[in-house]
Scaffold this motif. Structure first.
Motif, PDB file in Angstrom:
ATOM      1  N   CYS A 234       0.828  -1.199   0.000  1.00 16.88           N
ATOM      2  CA  CYS A 234       0.000   0.000   0.000  1.00 16.88           C
ATOM      3  C   CYS A 234       0.866   1.253   0.000  1.00 16.88           C
ATOM      4  O   CYS A 234       2.022   1.232   0.417  1.00 16.88           O
ATOM      5  CB  CYS A 234      -0.893   0.021   1.239  1.00 16.88           C
ATOM      6  SG  CYS A 234       0.012  -0.226   2.784  1.00 16.88           S
TER       7      CYS A 234
ATOM      8  N   HIS B 180      -4.443   0.761  -2.281  1.00 16.68           N
ATOM      9  CA  HIS B 180      -4.939   1.532  -1.151  1.00 16.68           C
ATOM     10  C   HIS B 180      -3.909   2.558  -0.660  1.00 16.68           C
ATOM     11  O   HIS B 180      -2.701   2.385  -0.842  1.00 16.68           O
ATOM     12  CB  HIS B 180      -5.289   0.617   0.026  1.00 16.68           C
ATOM     13  CG  HIS B 180      -6.536  -0.168  -0.183  1.00 16.68           C
ATOM     14  ND1 HIS B 180      -6.584  -1.282  -1.005  1.00 16.68           N
ATOM     15  CD2 HIS B 180      -7.782  -0.018   0.321  1.00 16.68           C
ATOM     16  CE1 HIS B 180      -7.813  -1.781  -0.998  1.00 16.68           C
ATOM     17  NE2 HIS B 180      -8.556  -1.029  -0.202  1.00 16.68           N
TER      18      HIS B 180
ATOM     19  N   TRP C 133      -7.844   3.541   2.674  1.00 18.55           N
ATOM     20  CA  TRP C 133      -8.697   4.168   1.676  1.00 18.55           C
ATOM     21  C   TRP C 133      -8.468   3.489   0.330  1.00 18.55           C
ATOM     22  O   TRP C 133      -7.323   3.377  -0.123  1.00 18.55           O
ATOM     23  CB  TRP C 133      -8.365   5.655   1.536  1.00 18.55           C
ATOM     24  CG  TRP C 133      -8.329   6.448   2.798  1.00 18.55           C
ATOM     25  CD1 TRP C 133      -7.242   6.704   3.587  1.00 18.55           C
ATOM     26  CD2 TRP C 133      -9.432   7.141   3.402  1.00 18.55           C
ATOM     27  NE1 TRP C 133      -7.590   7.497   4.648  1.00 18.55           N
ATOM     28  CE2 TRP C 133      -8.933   7.794   4.564  1.00 18.55           C
ATOM     29  CE3 TRP C 133     -10.781   7.281   3.078  1.00 18.55           C
ATOM     30  CZ2 TRP C 133      -9.739   8.567   5.392  1.00 18.55           C
ATOM     31  CZ3 TRP C 133     -11.581   8.059   3.904  1.00 18.55           C
ATOM     32  CH2 TRP C 133     -11.071   8.687   5.040  1.00 18.55           C
ATOM     33  N   ARG C 134      -9.520   3.083  -0.332  1.00 14.62           N
ATOM     34  CA  ARG C 134      -9.369   2.437  -1.639  1.00 14.62           C
ATOM     35  C   ARG C 134      -9.248   3.496  -2.730  1.00 14.62           C
ATOM     36  O   ARG C 134     -10.133   4.332  -2.910  1.00 14.62           O
ATOM     37  CB  ARG C 134     -10.549   1.522  -1.939  1.00 14.62           C
ATOM     38  CG  ARG C 134     -10.332   0.702  -3.199  1.00 14.62           C
ATOM     39  CD  ARG C 134     -11.384  -0.351  -3.415  1.00 14.62           C
ATOM     40  NE  ARG C 134     -11.132  -1.062  -4.666  1.00 14.62           N
ATOM     41  CZ  ARG C 134     -11.950  -1.940  -5.206  1.00 14.62           C
ATOM     42  NH1 ARG C 134     -13.093  -2.259  -4.575  1.00 14.62           N
ATOM     43  NH2 ARG C 134     -11.646  -2.520  -6.342  1.00 14.62           N
TER      44      ARG C 134
ATOM     45  N   THR D 159     -12.022   0.866   2.979  1.00 14.03           N
ATOM     46  CA  THR D 159     -11.994  -0.593   2.980  1.00 14.03           C
ATOM     47  C   THR D 159     -11.873  -1.134   4.402  1.00 14.03           C
ATOM     48  O   THR D 159     -12.485  -2.139   4.751  1.00 14.03           O
ATOM     49  CB  THR D 159     -10.838  -1.108   2.115  1.00 14.03           C
ATOM     50  OG1 THR D 159     -11.112  -0.770   0.748  1.00 14.03           O
ATOM     51  CG2 THR D 159     -10.680  -2.622   2.236  1.00 14.03           C
ATOM     52  N   ALA D 160     -11.067  -0.464   5.211  1.00 21.02           N
ATOM     53  CA  ALA D 160     -10.902  -0.899   6.603  1.00 21.02           C
ATOM     54  C   ALA D 160     -10.525   0.291   7.462  1.00 21.02           C
ATOM     55  O   ALA D 160      -9.772   1.162   7.029  1.00 21.02           O
ATOM     56  CB  ALA D 160      -9.835  -1.984   6.715  1.00 21.02           C
TER      57      ALA D 160
ATOM     58  N   THR E 114     -10.460   2.705  -7.660  1.00 22.29           N
ATOM     59  CA  THR E 114     -11.760   2.647  -8.317  1.00 22.29           C
ATOM     60  C   THR E 114     -11.878   3.783  -9.336  1.00 22.29           C
ATOM     61  O   THR E 114     -10.983   4.624  -9.484  1.00 22.29           O
ATOM     62  CB  THR E 114     -12.905   2.782  -7.293  1.00 22.29           C
ATOM     63  OG1 THR E 114     -12.892   4.109  -6.745  1.00 22.29           O
ATOM     64  CG2 THR E 114     -12.749   1.770  -6.171  1.00 22.29           C
TER      65      THR E 114
ATOM     66  N   PRO F 165     -13.686   5.447  -0.798  1.00 22.44           N
ATOM     67  CA  PRO F 165     -14.227   4.324  -0.032  1.00 22.44           C
ATOM     68  C   PRO F 165     -13.260   3.891   1.077  1.00 22.44           C
ATOM     69  O   PRO F 165     -12.045   3.867   0.885  1.00 22.44           O
ATOM     70  CB  PRO F 165     -14.377   3.214  -1.076  1.00 22.44           C
ATOM     71  CG  PRO F 165     -14.333   3.893  -2.402  1.00 22.44           C
ATOM     72  CD  PRO F 165     -13.473   5.101  -2.215  1.00 22.44           C
TER      73      PRO F 165
ATOM     74  N   ALA G  86      -3.070  -4.841   0.665  1.00 22.86           N
ATOM     75  CA  ALA G  86      -3.717  -3.537   0.482  1.00 22.86           C
ATOM     76  C   ALA G  86      -3.340  -2.890  -0.843  1.00 22.86           C
ATOM     77  O   ALA G  86      -3.279  -1.659  -0.956  1.00 22.86           O
ATOM     78  CB  ALA G  86      -3.363  -2.627   1.642  1.00 22.86           C
TER      79      ALA G  86
ATOM     80  N   ALA H 192     -15.470  -2.404   7.582  1.00 19.94           N
ATOM     81  CA  ALA H 192     -15.032  -3.271   6.497  1.00 19.94           C
ATOM     82  C   ALA H 192     -15.850  -2.941   5.254  1.00 19.94           C
ATOM     83  O   ALA H 192     -17.082  -2.974   5.291  1.00 19.94           O
ATOM     84  CB  ALA H 192     -15.207  -4.751   6.858  1.00 19.94           C
ATOM     85  N   ASP H 193     -15.148  -2.573   4.176  1.00 24.09           N
ATOM     86  CA  ASP H 193     -15.805  -2.258   2.896  1.00 24.09           C
ATOM     87  C   ASP H 193     -16.934  -1.252   3.072  1.00 24.09           C
ATOM     88  O   ASP H 193     -18.038  -1.408   2.537  1.00 24.09           O
ATOM     89  CB  ASP H 193     -16.315  -3.540   2.238  1.00 24.09           C
ATOM     90  CG  ASP H 193     -15.177  -4.486   1.876  1.00 24.09           C
ATOM     91  OD1 ASP H 193     -14.106  -3.991   1.468  1.00 24.09           O
ATOM     92  OD2 ASP H 193     -15.345  -5.707   2.028  1.00 24.09           O
TER      93      ASP H 193
END
Length: 459
Positions: free
Chosen positions: A12, A60, A392-393, A418-419, A396, A416, A57, A429-430
């Motif tokens: 990550c 992320h 943070w994702r 993710t965790a 996308t 988003p 990750a 979570a998500d």
């Protein structure tokens, strides 16, 4: 380092927000029990004992958890009202409704406020609760219970008001406390709930509401109480031009000088808003290390103005971000304040040089921890600090074409989650909370909002 369990996060980008703004484009982080054990570039060390989980990750960005420095949870059930008012008119419109809150309403509203923040990356929250109508139940206990259930680190700023309508204040008389009752209840709340330890999940601050709803004696004795008990102090300050005019007319001085005269400047103090400050005010805050909770969305919603955040930072004033109550910031999300702080401050005199992405991220993390007096424990990712962090994702549609992940997080759409980890425990979570039922909270807050509206309509 001995540890009962370790979680390893790898592959990550990491923004540590440490003193050097250290970042890794491809790195790892190891959580050992409740703390960050190690982090760095590349893969995690081999041979770690008691690894219970490995997280790939890829795609992320890992940052410290966000820290909210100003909020009013109870307002979750009065969102969307008085949408075209300035601060004083807004207060006049809403106080008669707020004066009818009770313990079930406050508990539901606190759950809603906390859930919305936590699912958006907040790991340390605070609530400035100052409306204690007679016979309304254990409001402070309800708020703290909601924070415990959500799983966030929490500061309750136990507020108070002793200037009702008969004394020239804005709130109804039955919604304010006497001086002695406010001080006694605040002291009892501190003694019952405040935890001064390094890894405390619950702390309490002394927090009379504002110069125009609190007597000078409550301000002065509140400061003395906080220092006797060894806790922090919080209030609203310099939010509007109307407040500045009020202070000059009633006290013969501006808000900052008034606060100074009552013992309300110091490194154990933070104030919400601080929009209308001159150079002398900023110098006083810098000299005393008084902190500021910057609430850009609320300031815009109520047309209060643009706080001089670049000048506060340049002077060395600790500054964090705040959601403020959701009757003046209906989204209730702190991660949107990163973007709004940057954009709104660029409308001021410093223009494009006002704030950059990394300064905005620092406001929402380490700056907030400074303001709450917890910068030694959280707010940055460093070995030995508490494991409060967010994944943070960033791969996308919303962010994938932005090369720099910190720029993507701050300038882009809300990323988003993710965790999210608090004290080494995963609470999101998500994008969904693991600790509480979001759908049940939504139903409960809607029911309590309707109940409050019915009660207020009858009176």
């Amino acid at each position: 380092m001995a540890a009962d369990r370790r979680t390893v996060i790898e592959n990550c980008a990491i923004a540590t927000v440490d003193a050097h703004d250290t970042e890794y484009t491809d790195g790892y982080l190891v959580i050992a029990d409740h703390r960050v054990e190690s982090l760095g570039a590349g893969r995690a060390p081999e041979g770690l004992a008691n690894v219970v989980r490995r997280i790939d990750a890829t795609g992320h960005l890992v940052t410290p958890g966000l820290v909210n420095t100003h909020h009013h949870f109870y307002q979750w059930i009065t969102r969307g009202l008085a949408t075209d008012h300035n601060l004083f008119d807004w207060l006049v419109a809403l106080y008669p409704t707020w004066a009818r809150i009770d313990e079930p309403m406050v508990y539901a509203a606190a759950r809603g406020s906390l859930a919305m923040m936590a699912r958006g990356g907040v790991t340390t929250a605070m609530d400035h609760h100052y409306v204690y109508p007679r016979g309304s139940g254990d409001l402070s206990g309800a708020i703290i219970r909601a924070a415990h259930e959500t799983g966030v680190r929490f500061t309750l700023a136990r507020g108070s008001m002793d200037r009702g309508e008969k004394d020239g204040g804005l709130p109804p008389d039955f919604a304010v406390e006497t001086l002695d009752d406010a001080l006694a209840a605040t002291e009892e709340t501190v003694r019952r709930y405040h935890d001064a330890s390094f890894d405390a999940m619950t702390q309490v601050a002394v927090a009379p509401c504002s110069p125009f709803s609190v007597s000078t004696e409550l301000m002065r004795q509140g400061a003395e109480l906080a220092r006797r008990l060894g806790v922090r102090l919080h209030t609203h300050g310099s939010e509007t031009v109307e407040e500045e005019k009020f202070c000059h007319e009633r006290f013969g001085r501006g808000p900052t000088d008034y606060f100074d005269s009552t013992g309300w400047l110091g490194e154990d103090v933070w104030m919400a808003h601080c929009v209308h400050m001159n150079d002398s005010d900023i110098a006083a805050f810098a000299r005393t290390r008084t902190g500021v909770a910057h609430c850009p969305s609320s300031n815009a919603r109520l047309a209060a103005g643009i706080a001089r955040v670049p000048d506060l930072l340049a002077a060395g004033v600790p500054v964090g971000l705040g959601v403020d109550g959701t009757a003046s910031n209906e989204s209730g999300e702190l991660h949107t304040e990163l973007r709004n702080a940057l954009l709104i401050n660029r409308l001021g005199p410093h223009k494009e040089a006002a704030l950059n992405a990394r300064q905005a991220l620092r406001l929402g993390t380490y700056g907030g921890a400074q303001v709450l007096g917890r910068a030694a424990e959280t707010g940055s990712l460093e070995p030995g600090k508490l494991a409060d962090l967010v994944l943070w994702r960033m791969d996308t549609l919303a962010h994938a074409s932005i090369a720099d992940p910190v720029t993507a997080l701050v300038f882009g759409a809300a990323a988003p989650v993710t965790a999210s980890f608090v004290h080494g425990e995963q609470i999101v979570a998500d994008g969904r909370l693991l600790t509480v039922d979001e759908d049940e909270i939504a139903r409960a807050t809607r029911a309590e909002a309707r109940r409050l509206a019915r009660i207020a309509a009858r009176d």
